[in-house]
Write a protein that holds these residues in place. Structure first.
Motif, PDB file in Angstrom:
ATOM      1  N   MET A 198       0.828  -1.210   0.000  1.00  0.00           N
ATOM      2  CA  MET A 198       0.000   0.000   0.000  1.00  0.00           C
ATOM      3  C   MET A 198       0.861   1.258   0.000  1.00  0.00           C
ATOM      4  O   MET A 198       0.519   2.257  -0.638  1.00  0.00           O
ATOM      5  CB  MET A 198      -0.920  -0.002   1.221  1.00  0.00           C
ATOM      6  N   VAL A 199       1.978   1.220   0.703  1.00  0.00           N
ATOM      7  CA  VAL A 199       2.883   2.369   0.730  1.00  0.00           C
ATOM      8  C   VAL A 199       3.361   2.701  -0.681  1.00  0.00           C
ATOM      9  O   VAL A 199       3.375   3.858  -1.103  1.00  0.00           O
ATOM     10  CB  VAL A 199       4.091   2.089   1.652  1.00  0.00           C
ATOM     11  N   THR A 200       3.739   1.670  -1.433  1.00  0.00           N
ATOM     12  CA  THR A 200       4.219   1.882  -2.795  1.00  0.00           C
ATOM     13  C   THR A 200       3.105   2.399  -3.699  1.00  0.00           C
ATOM     14  O   THR A 200       3.315   3.295  -4.521  1.00  0.00           O
ATOM     15  CB  THR A 200       4.791   0.580  -3.378  1.00  0.00           C
ATOM     16  N   LEU A 201       1.899   1.847  -3.563  1.00  0.00           N
ATOM     17  CA  LEU A 201       0.777   2.285  -4.387  1.00  0.00           C
ATOM     18  C   LEU A 201       0.400   3.735  -4.106  1.00  0.00           C
ATOM     19  O   LEU A 201       0.068   4.489  -5.032  1.00  0.00           O
ATOM     20  CB  LEU A 201      -0.424   1.369  -4.150  1.00  0.00           C
ATOM     21  N   VAL A 202       0.441   4.136  -2.835  1.00  0.00           N
ATOM     22  CA  VAL A 202       0.152   5.529  -2.487  1.00  0.00           C
ATOM     23  C   VAL A 202       1.191   6.445  -3.113  1.00  0.00           C
ATOM     24  O   VAL A 202       0.861   7.503  -3.676  1.00  0.00           O
ATOM     25  CB  VAL A 202       0.115   5.707  -0.955  1.00  0.00           C
ATOM     26  N   TRP A 203       2.454   6.063  -3.023  1.00  0.00           N
ATOM     27  CA  TRP A 203       3.533   6.848  -3.630  1.00  0.00           C
ATOM     28  C   TRP A 203       3.313   6.985  -5.141  1.00  0.00           C
ATOM     29  O   TRP A 203       3.419   8.080  -5.711  1.00  0.00           O
ATOM     30  CB  TRP A 203       4.876   6.173  -3.342  1.00  0.00           C
ATOM     31  N   LEU A 204       2.971   5.880  -5.778  1.00  0.00           N
ATOM     32  CA  LEU A 204       2.752   5.881  -7.225  1.00  0.00           C
ATOM     33  C   LEU A 204       1.591   6.795  -7.589  1.00  0.00           C
ATOM     34  O   LEU A 204       1.675   7.573  -8.557  1.00  0.00           O
ATOM     35  CB  LEU A 204       2.470   4.450  -7.694  1.00  0.00           C
TER      36      LEU A 204
END
Length: 257
Positions: free
Chosen positions: A236-242
């Motif tokens: 989820m952290v990566t998806l939010v960043w993206l």
């Protein structure tokens, strides 16, 4: 140099330490409960739960913003508390079952607030950013599952090095802009700024491959069940960043029209 995943939830130190503890338990136990082991399907289910929590809290702030409430306050509060929960989970992954849902809820406040601000300035930008994020996720997942892209140690090293470089650049730029009249190049809508945004999006997308690989490795190593929350939180952290980077890129493109 052996660099590993930048994502604090999916780094090898946390997973290796947990794996070592799990190994000791397996050797010392007479009966093993396989329902208490991390699985890929379990991580997917928990990722979906976190996504629903994030969307729910984001929609609340979105509704408040379009009914006269300033969204910047919940956005800042959500970002700060979300970061605290990120750090806490990185050090105490065994509490991820509580920290991950909390992160999703507070990060949803941040996403909802930021999205509302961008939507007011550039109508239609949010649905475009959401679509771009999902398409990128789907493409990366397909490339990983069909082994078109293989996560080797060299691949990890390159992605982590690039990610650390981006984080360092963002931090230095933010500090300079806070205390001086310096205007970072990525703040405007110049071709160089757009190029930087595209590069950052590519690196964020490549981090998804590291996330997928670490989740697979965690399941193969039969880590404890709570690591499903840990892995889902990291994804989820990566998806939010993206998603945030897509918002930034699309806003730059829209401002050039």
């Amino acid at each position: 140099m052996n660099l590993k995943s930048k994502n604090p939830f999916l780094n090898n130190k946390s997973f290796s330490a947990t794996s070592a503890r799990r190994s000791d338990q397996v050797h010392n136990a007479t009966i093993i409960d396989y329902n208490q082991e991390m699985t890929v399907s379990g991580t997917i289910n928990k990722t979906f739960i976190l996504f629903l929590l994030l969307i729910a809290s984001a929609m609340v702030v979105w509704w408040m913003a379009f009914n006269g409430t300033n969204p910047i306050v919940p956005a800042i509060a959500g970002a700060i508390i979300g970061l605290i929960l990120v750090v806490a989970a990185a050090f105490k992954p065994q509490y991820s079952g509580y920290l991950a849902p909390g992160y999703a809820l507070f990060e949803g406040l941040f996403i909802g607030g930021i999205s509302a601000i961008f939507e007011v300035r550039y109508p239609g930008i949010v649905i475009q950013a959401v679509g771009a994020t999902f398409v990128t996720f789907g493409v990366c997942l397909a490339l990983y599952r069909f082994k078109i892209v293989k996560v080797t140690e060299q691949f990890k090293s390159i992605v982590v090095a690039a990610t650390l470089a981006i984080a360092t650049y963002y931090l230095i730029s933010w500090l300079f802009s806070m205390f001086t009249s310096f205007q970072p190049v990525h703040y405007d809508n110049s071709l160089m700024s757009i190029g930087i945004s595209i590069f950052v999006i590519i690196i964020a997308a490549l981090n998804l491959f590291l996330d997928f690989d670490r989740i697979d490795k965690g399941a193969e190593q039969k880590m404890p069940k709570y690591m499903e929350w840990f892995g889902a939180m990291g994804l989820m952290v990566t998806l939010v960043w993206l998603y945030i980077e897509f918002l930034r890129l699309l806003s730059k493109l829209s401002s050039k029209d």
